[in-house]
Design a protein around this motif. Structure first.
Motif, mmCIF file in Angstrom:
data_model
loop_
_atom_site.group_PDB
_atom_site.id
_atom_site.type_symbol
_atom_site.label_atom_id
_atom_site.label_comp_id
_atom_site.label_asym_id
_atom_site.label_seq_id
_atom_site.Cartn_x
_atom_site.Cartn_y
_atom_site.Cartn_z
ATOM 1 N N VAL A 51 0.805 -1.226 0.000
ATOM 2 C CA VAL A 51 0.000 0.000 0.000
ATOM 3 C C VAL A 51 0.839 1.278 0.000
ATOM 4 C CG1 VAL A 51 -1.746 1.333 1.271
ATOM 5 C CG2 VAL A 51 -2.064 -1.118 0.889
ATOM 6 N N PRO A 52 1.839 1.437 0.863
ATOM 7 C CA PRO A 52 2.613 2.696 0.810
ATOM 8 C C PRO A 52 3.257 2.939 -0.561
ATOM 9 C CG PRO A 52 3.067 1.529 2.858
ATOM 10 C CD PRO A 52 2.266 0.594 1.987
ATOM 11 N N ALA A 53 3.813 1.902 -1.165
ATOM 12 C CA ALA A 53 4.433 2.062 -2.484
ATOM 13 C C ALA A 53 3.363 2.337 -3.547
ATOM 14 C CB ALA A 53 5.250 0.822 -2.846
ATOM 15 N N TRP A 54 2.196 1.715 -3.425
ATOM 16 C CA TRP A 54 1.086 1.943 -4.358
ATOM 17 C C TRP A 54 0.678 3.418 -4.342
ATOM 18 C CZ3 TRP A 54 -1.256 0.013 -8.384
ATOM 19 C CH2 TRP A 54 -2.578 0.341 -8.686
ATOM 20 N N VAL A 55 0.542 3.986 -3.155
ATOM 21 C CA VAL A 55 0.175 5.399 -3.035
ATOM 22 C C VAL A 55 1.293 6.280 -3.602
ATOM 23 C CG1 VAL A 55 -0.373 7.263 -1.414
ATOM 24 C CG2 VAL A 55 -1.386 4.991 -1.093
ATOM 25 N N GLN A 56 2.540 5.949 -3.314
ATOM 26 C CA GLN A 56 3.667 6.712 -3.864
ATOM 27 C C GLN A 56 3.685 6.652 -5.388
ATOM 28 O OE1 GLN A 56 6.644 4.798 -1.048
ATOM 29 N NE2 GLN A 56 7.629 6.762 -1.495
ATOM 30 N N LEU A 108 -1.413 16.363 -8.413
ATOM 31 C CA LEU A 108 -2.374 15.472 -7.767
ATOM 32 C C LEU A 108 -1.702 14.694 -6.637
ATOM 33 C CD1 LEU A 108 -5.356 14.750 -8.219
ATOM 34 C CD2 LEU A 108 -4.590 12.829 -9.598
ATOM 35 N N ARG A 109 -2.350 14.674 -5.479
ATOM 36 C CA ARG A 109 -1.843 13.940 -4.313
ATOM 37 C C ARG A 109 -2.924 13.000 -3.825
ATOM 38 N NH1 ARG A 109 2.988 13.346 -4.256
ATOM 39 N NH2 ARG A 109 3.204 12.869 -2.069
ATOM 40 N N PHE A 110 -2.550 11.745 -3.710
ATOM 41 C CA PHE A 110 -3.454 10.725 -3.193
ATOM 42 C C PHE A 110 -3.088 10.437 -1.744
ATOM 43 C CE2 PHE A 110 -3.669 10.193 -7.702
ATOM 44 C CZ PHE A 110 -4.962 9.774 -7.953
ATOM 45 N N THR A 111 -4.092 10.341 -0.901
ATOM 46 C CA THR A 111 -3.898 9.931 0.484
ATOM 47 C C THR A 111 -4.934 8.862 0.811
ATOM 48 O OG1 THR A 111 -5.325 11.731 1.292
ATOM 49 C CG2 THR A 111 -2.945 12.144 1.263
ATOM 50 N N VAL A 112 -4.573 7.954 1.698
ATOM 51 C CA VAL A 112 -5.490 6.894 2.112
ATOM 52 C C VAL A 112 -6.393 7.447 3.198
ATOM 53 C CG1 VAL A 112 -5.677 4.614 3.181
ATOM 54 C CG2 VAL A 112 -3.900 5.062 1.461
ATOM 55 N N GLU A 113 -7.689 7.308 2.975
ATOM 56 C CA GLU A 113 -8.694 7.766 3.934
ATOM 57 C C GLU A 113 -9.168 6.621 4.825
ATOM 58 O OE1 GLU A 113 -12.404 10.722 3.467
ATOM 59 O OE2 GLU A 113 -12.616 8.866 2.328
ATOM 60 N N VAL A 114 -9.322 5.431 4.242
ATOM 61 C CA VAL A 114 -9.757 4.253 4.992
ATOM 62 C C VAL A 114 -8.902 3.067 4.546
ATOM 63 C CG1 VAL A 114 -11.648 2.642 5.457
ATOM 64 C CG2 VAL A 114 -12.144 5.075 5.128
ATOM 65 N N ARG A 149 -11.074 17.847 -5.835
ATOM 66 C CA ARG A 149 -10.971 16.817 -4.798
ATOM 67 C C ARG A 149 -11.980 15.747 -5.158
ATOM 68 N NH1 ARG A 149 -9.221 16.750 0.622
ATOM 69 N NH2 ARG A 149 -10.295 15.235 1.916
ATOM 70 N N PHE A 150 -11.519 14.509 -5.252
ATOM 71 C CA PHE A 150 -12.420 13.403 -5.534
ATOM 72 C C PHE A 150 -11.918 12.167 -4.803
ATOM 73 C CE2 PHE A 150 -9.264 13.502 -8.826
ATOM 74 C CZ PHE A 150 -9.033 12.203 -9.222
ATOM 75 N N THR A 151 -12.756 11.153 -4.774
ATOM 76 C CA THR A 151 -12.450 9.964 -3.973
ATOM 77 C C THR A 151 -12.589 8.702 -4.820
ATOM 78 O OG1 THR A 151 -14.761 9.753 -3.282
ATOM 79 C CG2 THR A 151 -13.307 11.057 -1.863
ATOM 80 N N GLY A 152 -12.090 7.614 -4.276
ATOM 81 C CA GLY A 152 -12.235 6.329 -4.938
ATOM 82 C C GLY A 152 -11.808 5.201 -4.025
ATOM 83 N N THR A 153 -11.982 4.008 -4.524
ATOM 84 C CA THR A 153 -11.610 2.804 -3.787
ATOM 85 C C THR A 153 -10.823 1.894 -4.713
ATOM 86 O OG1 THR A 153 -13.633 2.961 -2.463
ATOM 87 C CG2 THR A 153 -12.491 0.830 -2.488
ATOM 88 N N ASP A 154 -9.675 1.444 -4.252
ATOM 89 C CA ASP A 154 -8.843 0.500 -4.988
ATOM 90 C C ASP A 154 -8.890 -0.845 -4.269
ATOM 91 O OD1 ASP A 154 -8.076 2.561 -6.649
ATOM 92 O OD2 ASP A 154 -6.059 2.741 -5.830
ATOM 93 N N THR A 155 -9.125 -1.892 -5.040
ATOM 94 C CA THR A 155 -9.031 -3.255 -4.537
ATOM 95 C C THR A 155 -7.878 -3.904 -5.292
ATOM 96 O OG1 THR A 155 -11.416 -3.357 -4.121
ATOM 97 C CG2 THR A 155 -10.215 -5.465 -4.213
#
Length: 184
Positions: A51-56, A108-114, A149-155
């Motif tokens: 997950v950390p590398a995925w967000v990076q 664009l910056r992605f951060t994990v919300e949940v 600002r927008f949201t999403g879910t990655d599986t």
């Protein structure tokens, strides 16, 4: 916020998938050997570790793609251009997809919300993306410099430390509304 979803939001995925059944939880303390390196990974924690590398990677560190994306990765998503993600192949394909999206929103910056939420070899994260529109998004009436600002879910399905499957569900309605895209 930055200019994240310009031209390549055409590549942004709207759909998603529900992962059901399939995986059997690893036994406590079980480990598997990585097929290429012989190293051992704790199978209970391996999906969470990407997950950390995925967000990076999504934040623009493209050098990470070869370390976390399988050459045989399968992408499943409803793209704005009508594609289903199946044309994305391997680490280079993921870098192209991400680069297209970031082309419209360079900061664009992605951060994990949940999350991460782990179930067997699957890991799920809900993310928030903030950025500034740089221009070039098809049909957008918003001026460059507009914050989004927008949201999403990655599986993600992770095997031997590599992402082999990726399901994306992003709120592109929220994004296109902020960009002033009119329905046809």
């Amino acid at each position: 916020m930055n200019r994240r979803s310009t031209v390549t939001l055409t590549a942004l995925l709207i759909g998603g998938a529900v992962v059901t059944g399939g995986s059997v939880p690893a036994l406590a303390g079980a480990a598997t050997a990585h097929p290429r390196s012989g190293r051992h990974d704790d199978t209970r924690r391996a999906p969470e570790r990407v997950v950390p590398a995925w967000v990076q990677l999504w934040n623009g560190d493209y050098a990470l793609a070869g370390r976390i994306i399988s050459p045989d990765v399968r992408v499943r998503a409803a793209l704005l251009d009508g594609g289903d993600g199946s044309a994305v192949r391997g680490p280079a394909g993921m870098v192209d997809l991400i680069g297209q999206i970031r082309g419209a929103f360079p900061d664009l910056r992605f951060t994990v919300e949940v999350g991460p939420i782990v179930d067997g070899d699957h890991v799920v994260v809900r993310w928030v993306a903030d950025g500034t529109y740089g221009g070039g998004f098809p049909g957008a009436t918003a001026a460059p410099g507009t914050t989004v600002r927008f949201t999403g879910t990655d599986t993600l399905r992770v095997r031997h430390g590599l992402i082999t499957d990726y399901w994306l569900n992003a709120d592109t309605l929220l994004l296109t509304t902020q960009l002033g895209v009119q329905a046809a």
